[in-house]
Design an enzyme around this catalytic site. Structure first.
Site, PDB file in Angstrom:
ATOM      1  N   LYS A 174       0.853  -1.196   0.000  1.00 14.91           N
ATOM      2  CA  LYS A 174       0.000   0.000   0.000  1.00 14.91           C
ATOM      3  C   LYS A 174       0.883   1.238   0.000  1.00 14.91           C
ATOM      4  CE  LYS A 174      -1.942   2.957   2.636  1.00 14.91           C
ATOM      5  NZ  LYS A 174      -2.030   4.035   1.639  1.00 14.91           N
ATOM      6  N   GLU A 249       9.464   2.263  10.654  1.00 20.20           N
ATOM      7  CA  GLU A 249      10.427   3.334  10.364  1.00 20.20           C
ATOM      8  C   GLU A 249       9.652   4.630  10.502  1.00 20.20           C
ATOM      9  OE1 GLU A 249      13.583   3.119   9.768  1.00 20.20           O
ATOM     10  OE2 GLU A 249      13.773   0.968   9.487  1.00 20.20           O
ATOM     11  N   CYS A 283      13.098  12.052   6.423  1.00 18.99           N
ATOM     12  CA  CYS A 283      13.021  11.604   7.824  1.00 18.99           C
ATOM     13  C   CYS A 283      14.319  11.890   8.566  1.00 18.99           C
ATOM     14  CB  CYS A 283      12.676  10.125   7.889  1.00 18.99           C
ATOM     15  SG  CYS A 283      13.792   9.129   6.898  1.00 18.99           S
ATOM     16  N   GLU A 384       8.698  17.076  14.829  1.00 15.26           N
ATOM     17  CA  GLU A 384       9.127  17.062  13.435  1.00 15.26           C
ATOM     18  C   GLU A 384       8.210  17.978  12.623  1.00 15.26           C
ATOM     19  OE1 GLU A 384       8.201  13.333  11.598  1.00 15.26           O
ATOM     20  OE2 GLU A 384      10.148  13.229  10.617  1.00 15.26           O
TER      21      GLU A 384
HETATM   22  P1  NAD Z   1       1.642   8.787   7.466  1.00 10.42           P
HETATM   23  O1  NAD Z   1       1.830   8.046   8.730  1.00 10.42           O
HETATM   24  O2  NAD Z   1       0.590   9.806   7.399  1.00 10.42           O
HETATM   25  O3  NAD Z   1       1.311   7.781   6.277  1.00 10.42           O
HETATM   26  C1  NAD Z   1       2.182   6.721   5.911  1.00 10.42           C
HETATM   27  C2  NAD Z   1       1.379   5.620   5.267  1.00 10.42           C
HETATM   28  O4  NAD Z   1       0.501   5.084   6.242  1.00 10.42           O
HETATM   29  C3  NAD Z   1       0.507   6.072   4.098  1.00 10.42           C
HETATM   30  O5  NAD Z   1       0.554   5.072   3.102  1.00 10.42           O
HETATM   31  C4  NAD Z   1      -0.868   6.131   4.724  1.00 10.42           C
HETATM   32  O6  NAD Z   1      -1.917   5.924   3.812  1.00 10.42           O
HETATM   33  C5  NAD Z   1      -0.794   4.967   5.685  1.00 10.42           C
HETATM   34  N1  NAD Z   1      -1.781   4.976   6.756  1.00 10.42           N
HETATM   35  C6  NAD Z   1      -2.513   6.015   7.239  1.00 10.42           C
HETATM   36  N2  NAD Z   1      -3.312   5.583   8.228  1.00 10.42           N
HETATM   37  C7  NAD Z   1      -3.070   4.262   8.386  1.00 10.42           C
HETATM   38  C8  NAD Z   1      -3.570   3.270   9.259  1.00 10.42           C
HETATM   39  N3  NAD Z   1      -4.502   3.527  10.183  1.00 10.42           N
HETATM   40  N4  NAD Z   1      -3.087   2.025   9.160  1.00 10.42           N
HETATM   41  C9  NAD Z   1      -2.144   1.729   8.259  1.00 10.42           C
HETATM   42  N5  NAD Z   1      -1.622   2.620   7.391  1.00 10.42           N
HETATM   43  C10 NAD Z   1      -2.088   3.869   7.458  1.00 10.42           C
HETATM   44  O7  NAD Z   1       3.065   9.340   7.110  1.00 10.42           O
HETATM   45  P2  NAD Z   1       3.435  10.242   5.843  1.00 10.42           P
HETATM   46  O8  NAD Z   1       2.888  11.591   6.102  1.00 10.42           O
HETATM   47  O9  NAD Z   1       3.099   9.544   4.580  1.00 10.42           O
HETATM   48  O10 NAD Z   1       5.038  10.254   5.933  1.00 10.42           O
HETATM   49  C11 NAD Z   1       5.717  11.196   6.678  1.00 10.42           C
HETATM   50  C12 NAD Z   1       6.302  10.549   7.911  1.00 10.42           C
HETATM   51  O11 NAD Z   1       7.077   9.407   7.550  1.00 10.42           O
HETATM   52  C13 NAD Z   1       7.247  11.456   8.640  1.00 10.42           C
HETATM   53  O12 NAD Z   1       6.990  11.406  10.024  1.00 10.42           O
HETATM   54  C14 NAD Z   1       8.613  10.853   8.339  1.00 10.42           C
HETATM   55  O13 NAD Z   1       9.591  11.136   9.289  1.00 10.42           O
HETATM   56  C15 NAD Z   1       8.318   9.418   8.237  1.00 10.42           C
HETATM   57  N6  NAD Z   1       9.340   8.730   7.448  1.00 10.42           N
HETATM   58  C16 NAD Z   1      10.256   7.956   8.108  1.00 10.42           C
HETATM   59  C17 NAD Z   1      11.270   7.317   7.396  1.00 10.42           C
HETATM   60  C18 NAD Z   1      12.303   6.479   8.105  1.00 10.42           C
HETATM   61  O14 NAD Z   1      13.106   5.841   7.445  1.00 10.42           O
HETATM   62  N7  NAD Z   1      12.324   6.439   9.415  1.00 10.42           N
HETATM   63  C19 NAD Z   1      11.326   7.468   6.028  1.00 10.42           C
HETATM   64  C20 NAD Z   1      10.383   8.259   5.386  1.00 10.42           C
HETATM   65  C21 NAD Z   1       9.385   8.889   6.118  1.00 10.42           C
END
Ligand code: NAD
Length: 492
Positions: A174, A249, A283, A384
């Site tokens: 997904k 992550e 991130c 963040e």
């Molecule tokens: P997000 O948590 O909003 O969404 C991430 C994914 O989760 C999307 O595909 C979203 O549709 C899905 N999602 C949303 N609700 C869900 C649920 N209830 N159950 C399962 N999946 C669900 O994050 P984002 O805004 O897409 O990404 C930004 C965040 O990601 C930042 O906090 C960033 O630091 C983090 N990030 C971390 C790394 C790492 O390597 N640690 C890498 C990239 C991004």
């Protein structure tokens, strides 16, 4: 592509026929229309992945055969690199050159796991008994839900898809609802490379609609997620009932510590890149600048001078150095974050309000922004922003630098700049973050594990551990000459 859901080897629309428009964050133009999946689609995808796994159609392949599959996917990624880079830039608004680097990293990820798979073998254990052979075998964990974010859409999912395939798992992928195009293309390449039906499944659509299904369904064995902390916490709760393995992550609030004896020109240059690359939507962005007091003015003045020069623009603007934020909602969050920082007493040195010039006003552009006079009690230092906002703190001693660098719930990455090897050694060993750069900022290798301490996540991706995450370990004890145990008396 309105039939962007891929289940058991077939492309199809969402069961309710819903579609979602993907618009460029750089100028609002329509870049794709994709299926907007719901719970029923996710259930069907999990069912297909479960059937494929239980049939052993893929887990029975040899490690070498799975390695060849991954190498073939890497070849196809390289063949389609230009197409994929344009898809990625369309969805994210990032520069084509950055997307091109990302595709190269994705291919390198597949090659890394191909190499690990080809070298994989069972391990014998000394049983201490001549008539007993004892070995450890490594088996795929089963059905995986792989959930990705929007900032590095293809790269982040490749860190999950490649080891899942290397180990013989089946999965439901997904991608973020904001950036699905490259995931769709990747699945086409996996299909072309010859993965059996039902091994790779894809559901496009929103996490709010069916995320809980992917993370709680009893037929799923592992959830691997990259995204924000609140979603990560929710996933742990949803997965707990069936005791799934959960790999997370999450975010980071990454300290970049500069001592007065650092190579200052390089430290300043990397501080600018660490904070403003991809408009801070990284991130591991170096959003907390922690500088030794005597060099504060020099460093900050220079960073501000450099920040003012950064050119913003969309993928079609070849003079642009960085792109837009991903969405209007995200831009509003960054604005609110900044407003809180100013209320708390941070001093705005540059940037600070969305770009309204004619060429940028159709997109979600926010300029590089520097906040001075910050301290660890502030929201803007602890949370963040995931935007181009750099906070500046000062320190007087090495102990204070380490304390400030660790004063965060996160623990993803950090950097230390100094020409003194003893300083570098001490700071890098005492910072509690998953990656530490010394006199550098940002590089990573597929061969090296990536992941966070504390609230930055669980487990590691890449490296060797990134494959172990997808494996169950089994001990097989073979007694070649059984005799009675004699533990209990036989009274008959
Ligand atoms: P997000 O948590 O909003 O969404 C991430 C994914 O989760 C999307 O595909 C979203 O549709 C899905 N999602 C949303 N609700 C869900 C649920 N209830 N159950 C399962 N999946 C669900 O994050 P984002 O805004 O897409 O990404 C930004 C965040 O990601 C930042 O906090 C960033 O630091 C983090 N990030 C971390 C790394 C790492 O390597 N640690 C890498 C990239 C991004």
């Amino acid at each position: 592509m309105t039939s962007s859901i891929y289940i058991a080897g077939k492309w199809r629309p969402a069961l309710d026929g819903a579609v979602r428009e993907i618009r460029s964050p750089a100028d609002g133009t329509l870049v794709a229309t994709v299926s907007d999946g719901k719970i029923e689609d996710a259930l069907a995808a999990i069912g297909a992945a479960r059937s494929a796994f239980d049939s052993r159609v893929f887990s029975s392949w040899s490690w070498n055969d799975r390695s060849s599959l991954l190498a073939k996917i890497a070849d196809l990624l390289e063949r389609d690199a230009e197409i994929i880079a344009h898809l990625e830039s369309g969805d994210t608004g990032k520069r084509i050159i950055e997307s091109t680097y990302d595709v190269a990293d994705v291919a390198a990820t597949f090659r890394h796991f191909a190499k690990l798979a080809s070298a994989h073998h069972d391990r014998s254990v000394d049983s201490g008994l001549p008539h007993v052979t004892s070995k450890m075998t490594y088996e795929p964990i089963g059905v995986c839900s792989l959930i990705g974010p929007w900032n590095y859409p293809l790269l982040q999912i490749s860190w999950k898809v490649a080891p899942a395939l290397a180990s013989g798992c089946s999965f439901v992928l997904k991608p973020s609802e904001l950036t699905p195009s490259t995931a769709i293309h990747l699945i086409k390449l996996i299909e072309e490379a010859g993965a059996p039906e039902g091994v790779a499944n894809l559901v496009t659509g929103s996490g709010a609609a069916f995320g809980d299904t992917l993370t709680s369904d009893p037929r799923v064995d592992l959830v691997s997620f990259t995204g924000g902390l609140p979603t990560g916490k929710r996933i742990m709760i949803k997965a707990a009932d069936t005791v799934k393995r959960v790999a997370l992550e999450l975010g980071g609030k990454n300290p970049n510590i500069i001592f007065a004896d650092a190579p200052l020109d390089e430290a300043i240059d990397f501080a600018v890149t660490a904070a403003f690359l991809h408009s801070g939507q990284v991130c591991s962005a170096g959003t907390r600048l922690i500088v030794e007091r005597p060099i504060h003015d020099q460093i900050v003045n220079e960073i501000v001078r450099r920040a003012k020069q950064i050119r913003l623009g969309g993928p079609n603007d070849l003079t642009a150095e960085t792109g837009p934020l991903i969405s209007e909602g995200h831009l509003k969050k960054v604005e609110e974050y900044l407003a809180k920082g100013l209320e708390e007493g941070a001093k705005l040195l540059v940037g600070g309000s969305r770009c309204t010039s004619e060429e940028l006003s159709q997109g979600w552009f926010f300029p590089p922004t520097v906040l001075d006079d910050c301290n660890t009690n502030m929201y803007c230092v602890q949370e963040e922003s995931f935007g181009p906002i750099l906070t500046v703190e000062v320190f007087d001693t090495i102990e204070e630098a380490i304390k400030i660098g660790n004063d965060t719930i996160y623990g993803l990455s950090g950097a230390v700049w100094s020409t003194n090897p003893i300083t570098c050694e001490r700071v890098s060993s005492e910072l509690r973050h998953g990656t530490i750069w010394v006199n550098d900022y940002g590089p990573y290798k597929p061969q090296a594990e990536w992941g966070g301490f504390k609230a930055s996540g669980n487990g590691r991706e890449l490296g060797e551990h990134g494959l172990q995450e997808y494996l169950e370990i089994k001990h097989i004890w073979v007694n070649n000459s059984p005799t009675r145990s004699g533990w209990f008396a036989d009274r008959n």
